[in-house]
Design a protein around this motif. Structure first.
Motif, PDB file in Angstrom:
ATOM      1  N   ASP A   4       0.557  -6.245 -10.273  1.00 21.37           N
ATOM      2  CA  ASP A   4       1.162  -6.504  -8.971  1.00 21.37           C
ATOM      3  C   ASP A   4       2.106  -5.353  -8.630  1.00 21.37           C
ATOM      4  O   ASP A   4       3.031  -5.041  -9.386  1.00 21.37           O
ATOM      5  CB  ASP A   4       1.942  -7.824  -9.036  1.00 21.37           C
ATOM      6  N   PHE A   5       1.883  -4.711  -7.513  1.00 18.35           N
ATOM      7  CA  PHE A   5       2.673  -3.544  -7.126  1.00 18.35           C
ATOM      8  C   PHE A   5       4.157  -3.873  -7.065  1.00 18.35           C
ATOM      9  O   PHE A   5       4.996  -3.031  -7.379  1.00 18.35           O
ATOM     10  CB  PHE A   5       2.200  -3.026  -5.758  1.00 18.35           C
ATOM     11  N   TYR A   6       4.483  -5.099  -6.671  1.00 10.93           N
ATOM     12  CA  TYR A   6       5.886  -5.460  -6.441  1.00 10.93           C
ATOM     13  C   TYR A   6       6.561  -6.085  -7.642  1.00 10.93           C
ATOM     14  O   TYR A   6       7.676  -6.588  -7.533  1.00 10.93           O
ATOM     15  CB  TYR A   6       5.977  -6.406  -5.239  1.00 10.93           C
ATOM     16  N   ASP A   7       5.926  -6.045  -8.803  1.00 12.44           N
ATOM     17  CA  ASP A   7       6.537  -6.599 -10.003  1.00 12.44           C
ATOM     18  C   ASP A   7       7.330  -5.489 -10.702  1.00 12.44           C
ATOM     19  O   ASP A   7       6.776  -4.688 -11.458  1.00 12.44           O
ATOM     20  CB  ASP A   7       5.463  -7.153 -10.942  1.00 12.44           C
ATOM     21  N   PHE A   8       8.631  -5.464 -10.447  1.00 16.16           N
ATOM     22  CA  PHE A   8       9.500  -4.432 -11.019  1.00 16.16           C
ATOM     23  C   PHE A   8      10.350  -4.962 -12.172  1.00 16.16           C
ATOM     24  O   PHE A   8      11.219  -4.257 -12.681  1.00 16.16           O
ATOM     25  CB  PHE A   8      10.441  -3.872  -9.933  1.00 16.16           C
TER      26      PHE A   8
END
Length: 386
Positions: A4-8
């Motif tokens: 997921d791109f937004y999993d930081f």
């Protein structure tokens, strides 16, 4: 399946574990040596208001008067309808102050550095930079279309060797005062090498103006050099000048070239004219109130003498920037937080701002500090580092 791109969460957790996580503290009230931070009073030893002009009553009054005359916003870029009489007057005064034909205002120092390098360097050219240059200078070199090389810190021999594979044109770029170490570039040697190699020389003196030189003229005045020795000179207005923004000073042709080609100048909104008017007052005070530089030097000498007496290791700097090596990022952060609990705000500087393994406390002084505050900081440092 891709992540997921937004999993930081994992990246942020790793930064915290390594002592590299950055957080903001909320300051209430005007800048100065006495601040209220996150609701508690502290003595500020981490700002860049070297001469104590950020909240000077004459500077503030000039800003207020200018808001009544010019309003708040500039309305547009300089090349559209945003270049006002206040900007123009400040540019002329900055040119006279630096002994150059012209000066050009930029909205920030970061934008000035990106704009200069991208305007003057193209394909087939090269940029040679000190390894410890400010991030904005390094980014300017990386984003330019020229060949980008870094030389060892203050190592003129290493820099000279970079000229072996000669490009079309070469621009040498260095800080004047290095913002995290507090030491000075070997400017006479840089200027001499640039002349021998027929290279350009661009100096960012953000931390030198106001602090160095009899009249606050910075590193060029400190070394007794001329505009011919250092043809491209940048300074920021948010440090010793006490306001906000930046400028580049040089020849008539240089400034015209930047007006045509510096994208970070052409394509951004101009500084509010009220800031320019306030800066004009800051510039006058910077030159006429030499006691501020004298007081700053006295404070630095007191701190260094006290640190030596207590066995506290400092880096080699006589400027308002006095770093204390910590090495480990987590230790630097822990000492900084312990000092804050004792009422002293000192920043922990960690990678990537400085190279890995060189984390440090960055103590900075203002002419508004007093000797008792310096002694208090020394006592606190000994207490938390024992």
């Amino acid at each position: 399946m891709s992540a997921d791109f937004y999993d930081f969460s994992e990246q942020l957790a790793r930064l915290k574990q390594q002592g590299l996580y950055r957080g903001r503290r909320v300051v209430d009230g005007p800048q100065g040596v006495l601040l209220r931070v996150d609701g508690r009073p502290v003595v500020n030893f981490c700002g860049n208001d070297y001469l104590g002009l950020a909240n000077h009553p004459e500077v503030a009054s000039a800003f207020k008067r200018a808001v009544d005359r010019y309003g708040v916003g500039s309305g547009s870029a300089h090349l559209i309808c945003g270049h006002g009489s206040a900007h123009h007057a400040l540019e002329q005064e900055l040119a006279a102050f630096t002994g150059r034909e012209r000066a050009l205002l930029f909205s920030t120092g970061y934008m000035a550095n990106l704009g200069v390098i991208s305007a003057l360097v193209g394909r087939g050219d090269a940029v040679f930079e000190d390894r410890l240059n400010h991030a904005s200078l390094l980014d300017g070199g990386l984003l330019s279309r020229g060949q980008f090389k870094r030389f060892r810190h203050r190592d003129i021999t290493d820099l000279a060797e970079k000229f072996g594979d000669r490009a079309n044109k070469v621009l040498i770029v260095s800080d004047g005062v290095f913002s995290m170490d507090g030491d000075l570039a070997d400017l006479p040697a840089l200027a001499a090498l640039a002349k021998r190699q027929r290279a350009g020389l661009f100096i960012d003196d953000a931390h030198g103006f106001g602090v160095l030189g009899k009249n606050g003229g910075g590193i060029v005045e400190h070394f007794g050099l001329t505009p011919c020795d250092v043809p491209i000179l940048m300074g920021t207005l948010g440090k010793a000048f006490g306001t906000f923004g930046a400028f580049v000073a040089g020849s008539e042709e240089l400034i015209e070239m930047l007006i045509q080609k510096a994208r970070s100048y052409v394509f951004t909104t101009a500084l509010p004219p009220a800031v320019a008017e306030a800066t004009r007052v800051g510039l006058r005070l910077l030159q006429t109130e030499s006691w501020r530089r004298e007081k700053l030097a006295e404070l630095v000498a007191r701190f260094r003498a006290g640190a030596q007496q207590q066995g506290l290791r400092l880096m080699d700097s006589f400027t308002a920037i006095q770093p204390i090596p910590m090495g480990d990022s987590r230790r630097a952060l822990a000492v900084s937080q312990a000092l804050l609990h004792r009422g002293f705000w000192v920043s922990a500087i960690r990678p990537p701002t400085v190279p890995a393994g060189t984390a440090r406390l960055r103590v900075t002084f203002s002419a508004e500090h007093d000797l008792q505050q310096v002694d208090g900081l020394l006592d606190a440092l000994i207490g938390v580092m024992a």
